[in-house]
Design a protein around this motif. Structure first.
Motif, PDB file in Angstrom:
ATOM      1  N   LEU A  51      19.197  27.595 -43.423  1.00  0.00           N
ATOM      2  CA  LEU A  51      19.007  26.233 -43.911  1.00  0.00           C
ATOM      3  C   LEU A  51      20.355  25.537 -43.997  1.00  0.00           C
ATOM      4  O   LEU A  51      21.331  26.116 -44.476  1.00  0.00           O
ATOM      5  N   GLU A  52      20.408  24.291 -43.540  1.00  0.00           N
ATOM      6  CA  GLU A  52      21.582  23.451 -43.752  1.00  0.00           C
ATOM      7  C   GLU A  52      21.245  22.460 -44.854  1.00  0.00           C
ATOM      8  O   GLU A  52      20.222  21.771 -44.784  1.00  0.00           O
ATOM      9  N   ALA A  68      18.407  26.968 -37.069  1.00  0.00           N
ATOM     10  CA  ALA A  68      18.473  26.469 -38.444  1.00  0.00           C
ATOM     11  C   ALA A  68      17.939  25.053 -38.474  1.00  0.00           C
ATOM     12  O   ALA A  68      17.599  24.459 -37.444  1.00  0.00           O
ATOM     13  N   GLY A  69      17.879  24.485 -39.678  1.00  0.00           N
ATOM     14  CA  GLY A  69      17.451  23.099 -39.803  1.00  0.00           C
ATOM     15  C   GLY A  69      18.085  22.427 -41.000  1.00  0.00           C
ATOM     16  O   GLY A  69      18.351  23.071 -42.022  1.00  0.00           O
ATOM     17  N   ILE A  70      18.347  21.114 -40.869  1.00  0.00           N
ATOM     18  CA  ILE A  70      18.825  20.321 -41.994  1.00  0.00           C
ATOM     19  C   ILE A  70      17.611  20.007 -42.861  1.00  0.00           C
ATOM     20  O   ILE A  70      16.705  19.281 -42.453  1.00  0.00           O
ATOM     21  N   GLY A  71      17.578  20.562 -44.060  1.00  0.00           N
ATOM     22  CA  GLY A  71      16.364  20.598 -44.849  1.00  0.00           C
ATOM     23  C   GLY A  71      15.754  19.256 -45.169  1.00  0.00           C
ATOM     24  O   GLY A  71      14.523  19.097 -45.145  1.00  0.00           O
ATOM     25  N   ASP A  72      16.581  18.239 -45.478  1.00  0.00           N
ATOM     26  CA  ASP A  72      15.993  16.976 -45.898  1.00  0.00           C
ATOM     27  C   ASP A  72      15.351  16.205 -44.747  1.00  0.00           C
ATOM     28  O   ASP A  72      14.681  15.200 -44.961  1.00  0.00           O
ATOM     29  N   GLU A  73      15.527  16.693 -43.512  1.00  0.00           N
ATOM     30  CA  GLU A  73      14.781  16.126 -42.393  1.00  0.00           C
ATOM     31  C   GLU A  73      13.304  16.526 -42.473  1.00  0.00           C
ATOM     32  O   GLU A  73      12.449  15.891 -41.847  1.00  0.00           O
ATOM     33  N   ALA A  74      13.008  17.579 -43.230  1.00  0.00           N
ATOM     34  CA  ALA A  74      11.630  18.023 -43.411  1.00  0.00           C
ATOM     35  C   ALA A  74      10.996  17.424 -44.651  1.00  0.00           C
ATOM     36  O   ALA A  74       9.805  17.075 -44.643  1.00  0.00           O
ATOM     37  N   ALA A  75      11.751  17.310 -45.735  1.00  0.00           N
ATOM     38  CA  ALA A  75      11.216  16.827 -47.012  1.00  0.00           C
ATOM     39  C   ALA A  75      12.363  16.592 -47.978  1.00  0.00           C
ATOM     40  O   ALA A  75      13.414  17.223 -47.865  1.00  0.00           O
ATOM     41  N   ALA A 111      25.353  25.865 -43.647  1.00  0.00           N
ATOM     42  CA  ALA A 111      26.359  24.808 -43.770  1.00  0.00           C
ATOM     43  C   ALA A 111      25.911  23.817 -44.829  1.00  0.00           C
ATOM     44  O   ALA A 111      24.722  23.729 -45.156  1.00  0.00           O
ATOM     45  N   VAL A 112      26.883  23.069 -45.349  1.00  0.00           N
ATOM     46  CA  VAL A 112      26.616  22.014 -46.324  1.00  0.00           C
ATOM     47  C   VAL A 112      27.230  20.726 -45.788  1.00  0.00           C
ATOM     48  O   VAL A 112      28.370  20.719 -45.303  1.00  0.00           O
ATOM     49  N   ALA A 113      26.484  19.640 -45.877  1.00  0.00           N
ATOM     50  CA  ALA A 113      26.985  18.343 -45.422  1.00  0.00           C
ATOM     51  C   ALA A 113      27.708  17.641 -46.560  1.00  0.00           C
ATOM     52  O   ALA A 113      27.154  17.480 -47.649  1.00  0.00           O
ATOM     53  N   ALA A 114      28.931  17.235 -46.286  1.00  0.00           N
ATOM     54  CA  ALA A 114      29.687  16.410 -47.238  1.00  0.00           C
ATOM     55  C   ALA A 114      29.644  14.961 -46.786  1.00  0.00           C
ATOM     56  O   ALA A 114      29.341  14.651 -45.627  1.00  0.00           O
ATOM     57  N   LYS A 115      30.000  14.072 -47.680  1.00  0.00           N
ATOM     58  CA  LYS A 115      30.146  12.666 -47.322  1.00  0.00           C
ATOM     59  C   LYS A 115      31.597  12.335 -46.986  1.00  0.00           C
ATOM     60  O   LYS A 115      31.917  11.179 -46.676  1.00  0.00           O
ATOM     61  N   ILE A 116      32.450  13.325 -46.989  1.00  0.00           N
ATOM     62  CA  ILE A 116      33.875  13.132 -46.746  1.00  0.00           C
ATOM     63  C   ILE A 116      34.102  12.509 -45.375  1.00  0.00           C
ATOM     64  O   ILE A 116      33.708  13.060 -44.353  1.00  0.00           O
ATOM     65  N   GLY A 117      34.722  11.333 -45.372  1.00  0.00           N
ATOM     66  CA  GLY A 117      35.063  10.666 -44.127  1.00  0.00           C
ATOM     67  C   GLY A 117      33.895  10.096 -43.352  1.00  0.00           C
ATOM     68  O   GLY A 117      34.068   9.694 -42.195  1.00  0.00           O
ATOM     69  N   ASP A 118      32.695  10.052 -43.946  1.00  0.00           N
ATOM     70  CA  ASP A 118      31.525   9.628 -43.174  1.00  0.00           C
ATOM     71  C   ASP A 118      31.417   8.114 -43.109  1.00  0.00           C
ATOM     72  O   ASP A 118      32.319   7.375 -43.541  1.00  0.00           O
ATOM     73  N   TRP A 119      30.299   7.632 -42.564  1.00  0.00           N
ATOM     74  CA  TRP A 119      30.115   6.196 -42.323  1.00  0.00           C
ATOM     75  C   TRP A 119      30.163   5.354 -43.599  1.00  0.00           C
ATOM     76  O   TRP A 119      30.355   4.143 -43.534  1.00  0.00           O
ATOM     77  N   SER A 120      30.004   6.002 -44.762  1.00  0.00           N
ATOM     78  CA  SER A 120      30.026   5.257 -46.025  1.00  0.00           C
ATOM     79  C   SER A 120      31.399   5.231 -46.677  1.00  0.00           C
ATOM     80  O   SER A 120      31.582   4.584 -47.711  1.00  0.00           O
ATOM     81  N   ARG A 121      32.387   5.922 -46.085  1.00  0.00           N
ATOM     82  CA  ARG A 121      33.711   6.033 -46.696  1.00  0.00           C
ATOM     83  C   ARG A 121      34.805   5.680 -45.692  1.00  0.00           C
ATOM     84  O   ARG A 121      35.338   6.552 -45.002  1.00  0.00           O
ATOM     85  N   PRO A 122      35.179   4.431 -45.611  1.00  0.00           N
ATOM     86  CA  PRO A 122      36.216   4.033 -44.660  1.00  0.00           C
ATOM     87  C   PRO A 122      37.591   4.559 -45.055  1.00  0.00           C
ATOM     88  O   PRO A 122      37.818   4.998 -46.185  1.00  0.00           O
TER      89      PRO A 122
END
Length: 292
Positions: free
Chosen positions: A36-37, A11-18, A70-81
């Motif tokens: 597609l991820e 599979a691939g994370i789509g926005d890495e392509a475009a 899969a779907v990537a969430a922003k939950i708990g990521d580097w932008s959300r302390p």
């Protein structure tokens, strides 16, 4: 195209392509893949898309015969302390529960919150409390939250990941293992993976080398210091049957946007080349196993 050798699905994370979905779909299908991820469309996270835009995207994906793995969430990521507003994460999960049902996927990528200045043990207690609530809601919605070895309390520590899994105690919390994050975060990926392998439900493939001054350069799989080949062998030995989702980071590094730097916009040709390199690596692993 090389045939997809078992045990892995590619599979691939789509926005890495475009940035746009049509080009993301084209890149995946050019490889002969159908997984597609989803992370962003035109730079907008899946949960933040307007309803009409999301509906159009879901229809385009179905029309191309592509499956969202899969779907990537922003939950708990580097932008959300951990000091941020938890209601934002809960609202995002509610949106993704509805949208994942439309997309036909159950898997949502999360992280475990940078400290935001909190010290232990308060940081750990807060992360555990939030994770329990997130996972409870995921169970109710039929989702699986996959925690990535990246930002957060358990991002670079296998013992903390195991502690989190044990104390939350739910099949709705599993591990997303990224092969390249160890180089960027200063740990050995293979060493971290071994005790976690039985809990891995999704994999990101990237490779990297450390540069003077603490920066990181991303390279094709097998050309860096991440131990991608050995990670895949560990997963194969464990009986992993999930997807390997390429995240080249050759033309897009989303976290740079947090510091005001240009994160890039993806590169379809580089994405496809990266996918071919992963196919070759997986084929070599299969051939080695068949002769051993």
């Amino acid at each position: 195209m090389l045939s997809e050798p078992e045990p892995f699905r590619l599979a691939g994370i789509g926005d890495e392509a475009a940035p746009g979905l049509p080009e993301q779909l084209t890149a995946v299908t050019e490889l002969g893949w159908n997984l597609l991820e989803l992370r962003t469309l035109e730079g907008v996270p899946v949960a933040a898309l307007p309803e009409a835009d999301f509906a159009r995207a879901a229809e385009q994906i179905r029309a191309h015969g592509v499956e969202v793995v899969a779907v990537a969430a922003k939950i708990g990521d580097w932008s959300r302390p951990a000091t941020g507003d938890f209601a934002v994460d809960l609202a995002e999960l509610d949106v993704l529960a509805r949208r994942c049902a439309v997309l036909g996927t159950r898997m949502v990528r999360i992280m475990s919150y940078p400290s935001g200045g909190l010290a232990e043990p308060e940081w750990g207690r807060l992360v555990l409390s939030r994770m329990r609530e997130l996972v409870r809601r995921a169970e109710d919605s039929g989702l699986v939250l996959v925690h990535e070895n990246c930002a957060g309390w358990a991002g670079d520590d296998a013992d903390r990941v195991l502690d989190l899994i044990a104390r939350v105690d739910s099949p709705a919390l599993r591990v997303l293992f990224d092969t390249g994050n160890g180089v960027a975060h200063g740990y050995d990926a293979v060493t971290m993976l071994r005790p976690l392998a039985e809990y891995v439900a999704h994999v990101h493939v990237k490779d990297a080398v450390s540069l003077p001054g603490g920066d990181t350069a991303y390279v094709r799989p097998g050309e860096g210091g991440a131990g991608v080949d050995e990670c895949l062998r560990v997963l194969a030995e464990q009986g992993y049957r999930g997807a390997l989702s390429i995240e080249p980071h050759l033309a897009l590094r989303p976290h740079l946007g947090a510091d005001g730097a240009d994160p890039g916009r993806g590169d379809r040709a580089a994405f496809v080349e990266y996918g071919r390199a992963l196919e070759e690596m997986v084929l070599r692993i299969r051939e080695t196993e068949e002769t051993s």
